[in-house]
Write a protein that holds these residues in place. Sequence first.
Motif, mmCIF file in Angstrom:
data_model
loop_
_atom_site.group_PDB
_atom_site.id
_atom_site.type_symbol
_atom_site.label_atom_id
_atom_site.label_comp_id
_atom_site.label_asym_id
_atom_site.label_seq_id
_atom_site.Cartn_x
_atom_site.Cartn_y
_atom_site.Cartn_z
ATOM 1 N N GLU A 1 0.813 -1.221 0.000
ATOM 2 C CA GLU A 1 0.000 0.000 0.000
ATOM 3 C C GLU A 1 0.850 1.276 0.000
ATOM 4 O OE1 GLU A 1 0.792 -1.074 4.267
ATOM 5 O OE2 GLU A 1 0.271 -2.197 2.472
ATOM 6 N N ILE A 2 2.110 1.154 0.373
ATOM 7 C CA ILE A 2 3.014 2.311 0.432
ATOM 8 C C ILE A 2 3.431 2.701 -0.983
ATOM 9 C CG2 ILE A 2 5.270 3.154 1.251
ATOM 10 C CD1 ILE A 2 3.274 2.751 3.496
ATOM 11 N N LYS A 3 3.248 3.984 -1.322
ATOM 12 C CA LYS A 3 3.616 4.503 -2.643
ATOM 13 C C LYS A 3 4.872 5.365 -2.594
ATOM 14 C CE LYS A 3 -0.058 2.677 -4.398
ATOM 15 N NZ LYS A 3 0.079 1.258 -4.473
ATOM 16 N N GLU A 4 5.166 5.927 -1.410
ATOM 17 C CA GLU A 4 6.360 6.755 -1.279
ATOM 18 C C GLU A 4 6.874 6.713 0.151
ATOM 19 O OE1 GLU A 4 5.039 10.634 -2.555
ATOM 20 O OE2 GLU A 4 4.327 11.132 -0.552
ATOM 21 N N ILE A 5 8.191 6.939 0.271
ATOM 22 C CA ILE A 5 8.852 6.921 1.575
ATOM 23 C C ILE A 5 9.707 8.173 1.683
ATOM 24 C CG2 ILE A 5 10.508 5.714 3.042
ATOM 25 C CD1 ILE A 5 9.577 3.106 1.616
ATOM 26 N N THR A 6 9.548 8.875 2.808
ATOM 27 C CA THR A 6 10.300 10.099 3.048
ATOM 28 C C THR A 6 11.112 9.941 4.324
ATOM 29 O OG1 THR A 6 8.515 11.376 2.043
ATOM 30 C CG2 THR A 6 10.122 12.609 3.348
#
Length: 156
Positions: free
Chosen positions: A124-129
């Motif tokens: 479900e994760i689309k981006e990581i910061t």
Amino acid sequence: MKKLLLFVLLSVMTLAACGTTEENPSPTTEGNAKEETIILYKSDANAEYTMPFEETYDGKSDLVPFIYSKVNEHDVVLLDYTLENNDTSLVLNLGDDVYTIQGSAGAAMFVETLVRSYFENMPEIKEITFIHKGSYESILDHMNIGEPYSREKFDM
């Protein structure tokens, strides 16, 4: 009078029943914990590429810090994390140890091993910061702090 008393009694019982909720067991509780093998990533011997490896996840602990502890090769402290944008964006809050990551190659391996591991196991994760002590301000020239890494950038 009996009808009124019966009505009040039934109303109270109905309201009491409505106020109770049956708890759904958390997937991290011992009773529901399911051990599984997950795929994580580490750097190769030359710190040039990432390669997958298997790890047993007990299902009892929170997956985000579990992955971080198994993949982090730089002893950078994960202060905390948040899931944002309807749980499609993961924000990892790093401590001052982030300054110990040496050079572009070190930063690339730090980022890539973590990002690939999260994307692999959290679809479900689309981006990581990555942020530093709650700040999105860029502090390193060899690693994006405060800017998201997208799933597309890693072909995942």
